[in-house]
Design an enzyme around this catalytic site. Structure first.
Site, short mmCIF file in Angstrom:
data_model
loop_
_atom_site.label_atom_id
_atom_site.label_comp_id
_atom_site.label_asym_id
_atom_site.label_seq_id
_atom_site.Cartn_x
_atom_site.Cartn_y
_atom_site.Cartn_z
N LEU A 188 -17.39 -4.22 1.84
CA LEU A 188 -18.53 -3.55 1.18
C LEU A 188 -18.47 -3.78 -0.34
O LEU A 188 -19.16 -3.08 -1.10
CB LEU A 188 -18.48 -2.04 1.47
CG LEU A 188 -18.39 -1.65 2.95
CD1 LEU A 188 -18.18 -0.14 3.11
CD2 LEU A 188 -19.66 -2.10 3.70
N ARG B 270 -18.28 8.84 7.43
CA ARG B 270 -18.35 7.42 7.05
C ARG B 270 -17.56 6.52 8.00
O ARG B 270 -17.96 5.40 8.29
CB ARG B 270 -17.82 7.24 5.63
CG ARG B 270 -18.81 7.69 4.58
CD ARG B 270 -18.26 7.42 3.20
NE ARG B 270 -19.24 7.79 2.19
CZ ARG B 270 -19.02 7.74 0.89
NH1 ARG B 270 -17.85 7.34 0.43
NH2 ARG B 270 -19.97 8.08 0.04
N TYR C 280 0.82 -1.21 0.00
CA TYR C 280 0.00 0.00 0.00
C TYR C 280 0.86 1.27 0.00
O TYR C 280 0.36 2.36 -0.29
CB TYR C 280 -0.96 0.04 1.20
CG TYR C 280 -1.92 -1.13 1.31
CD1 TYR C 280 -2.06 -2.04 0.26
CD2 TYR C 280 -2.69 -1.32 2.44
CE1 TYR C 280 -2.94 -3.12 0.36
CE2 TYR C 280 -3.58 -2.40 2.54
CZ TYR C 280 -3.68 -3.29 1.50
OH TYR C 280 -4.55 -4.35 1.61
N ILE D 139 -12.62 -5.03 7.89
CA ILE D 139 -11.77 -3.84 7.87
C ILE D 139 -12.20 -2.86 6.77
O ILE D 139 -11.46 -2.59 5.82
CB ILE D 139 -10.30 -4.28 7.64
CG1 ILE D 139 -10.23 -5.37 6.53
CG2 ILE D 139 -9.66 -4.77 8.92
CD1 ILE D 139 -8.82 -5.76 6.11
N LYS E 232 -12.80 0.39 4.56
CA LYS E 232 -12.06 1.63 4.34
C LYS E 232 -13.05 2.74 4.04
O LYS E 232 -14.07 2.51 3.37
CB LYS E 232 -11.10 1.44 3.17
CG LYS E 232 -10.35 2.68 2.75
CD LYS E 232 -10.83 3.19 1.41
CE LYS E 232 -10.12 4.47 1.03
NZ LYS E 232 -10.74 5.07 -0.17
N ASN F 38 -19.42 3.53 9.90
CA ASN F 38 -19.06 2.11 9.73
C ASN F 38 -18.79 1.40 11.05
O ASN F 38 -18.96 0.18 11.15
CB ASN F 38 -17.85 1.99 8.79
CG ASN F 38 -18.19 2.40 7.37
OD1 ASN F 38 -19.36 2.59 7.03
ND2 ASN F 38 -17.17 2.56 6.53
#
Ligand SMILES: NC(=O)C1=CN([C@@H]2O[C@H](COP(=O)(O)OP(=O)(O)OC[C@H]3O[C@@H](n4cnc5c(N)ncnc54)[C@H](OP(=O)(O)O)[C@@H]3O)[C@@H](O)[C@H]2O)C=CC1
Ligand SMILES: O=C(O)C(=O)[C@@H](O)[C@H](O)C(=O)CO
Length: 292
Positions: free
Chosen positions: A209, A255, A51, A247, A249, A259
């Site tokens: 999601l 948001r 990442y 997990i 994002k 979540n």
């Protein structure tokens, strides 16, 4: 807002069931998002060497030294709670494909630790099995060394298919604590979840999601309206009730909070059944056999 419960991994290490994912978060933004997530009540962060944002995550965690939660997620009542310490956090990073192999894994781990500014990581995962390289068992052996040295509190794998797990377990001395796999209502991974259950491996859902795509599913929208929750909350609650670690994002404080706010309601059996009916074998990411 209720905090995420902690689940016990197969070695007794506790992990927040709902953490914060950092794929595609630019390094310059990672620190700010980690700080926001800490303020919202997240304690579990998922990054990877690939990442390119481990140093940003380090800066976000570095805010801990001056961090005092003003959120009620952990502190109860919305009043300031005591400063957090390293032990309150759960940080996962992952070994990238090009670094597989015994010595290369140890070197890559050192680089990640330097980037993260940590003395130990809570979980170290093999990012992809890369079966054509034939190196995952050897890489895992290096991770067992790190585990025994206490530099990784838990070790595990990601994107392992049943055949990869089977082969790994022929030589592994430490059963992986987790297998982090793509999992959402359009890809429910029933076979792997059952296999994990039998082996004592925790299922961790990435792209929970469906990278945002499953939020538009009409069944999810209907359930959201019926429960007075958002589509993301319906899906994340489904993960929680399945027992997955997950997990998501997100890029805004609203948001990020939304979540995490899934521990004050539950989905009844009919809603769980309706979501179970959404399976369609849809991958947003690569098939593990095709990544090398
Ligand atoms: N081991 C592996 O191979 C992999 C691991 N992962 C891990 O899993 C994490 C999560 O997966 P990821 O691929 O990021 O996808 P997610 O399934 O978490 O979806 C993220 C997307 O959904 C949007 N979103 C998030 N929350 C909401 C909300 N409440 N309402 C509306 N839209 C929302 C985000 O938008 P926005 O950002 O604009 O808010 C973003 O576009 C990664 O960050 C990474 O840590 C992911 C892929 C592979
Ligand atoms: O986010 C990760 O950890 C990944 O490895 C993936 O997003 C990966 O790059 C992928 O799914 C490609 O299709």
């Amino acid at each position: 807002m209720k905090p995420s419960p902690r689940l016990s991994l197969n070695n007794g290490v506790l992990i927040d069931q709902l953490g914060f994912g950092l794929y595609k978060v630019p390094p310059a933004e990672a620190a700010g998002l980690v700080t926001m997530a800490l303020e919202a009540g997240y304690r579990h962060f998922d990054t990877a060497a690939m990442y390119g944002n481990e140093t940003g995550v380090a800066r976000g965690i570095g805010s801990l030294s001056s961090f005092v939660s003003t959120d009620d997620a952990r502190g109860g009542s919305g009043e300031a709670s005591p400063s957090l310490s390293r032990e309150d956090l759960f940080v996962t990073t992952k070994l990238w494909n090009d670094d597989q192999g015994y010595d290369a894994t140890l070197r890559a781990f050192d680089t990640s630790m330097a980037n993260l500014g940590l003395e130990y990581v809570d979980m170290y995962l093999i990012h992809w099995p890369c079966p054509q390289r034939g190196l995952y068992s050897e890489s895992y052996r290096a991770m067992e060394t790190l585990y025994r040295e206490g530099r990784a509190r838990a070790i595990g794998v990601s994107n392992f298919q049943p055949a990869h797990l089977d082969r790994l377990l022929q030589t592994a001395e430490v059963v992986p604590a987790v297998n982090q796999i793509e999992l959402h209502p359009w890809l429910q991974q029933e076979e792997l979840r059952a296999l994990h259950g039998g082996l004592g491996i925790t299922t961790e859902a990435w792209s929970p999601l469906g990278r945002g795509q499953v939020l538009q599913d009409p069944v999810v929208l209907d359930l959201a309206a019926a429960h007075g929750r958002t589509p993301a909350q319906i899906i994340l609650r489904w993960h929680v009730q399945l027992g997955n670690v997950t997990i998501p994002k997100a890029s805004s404080y609203a948001r990020i909070r939304e979540n995490l706010n899934v521990f004050g309601f539950s989905l009844e059996a009919a809603a769980m059944d309706a979501l179970a009916g959404l399976e369609r074998g849809f991958r947003t990411g690569s098939h593990p056999d095709s990544v090398n």
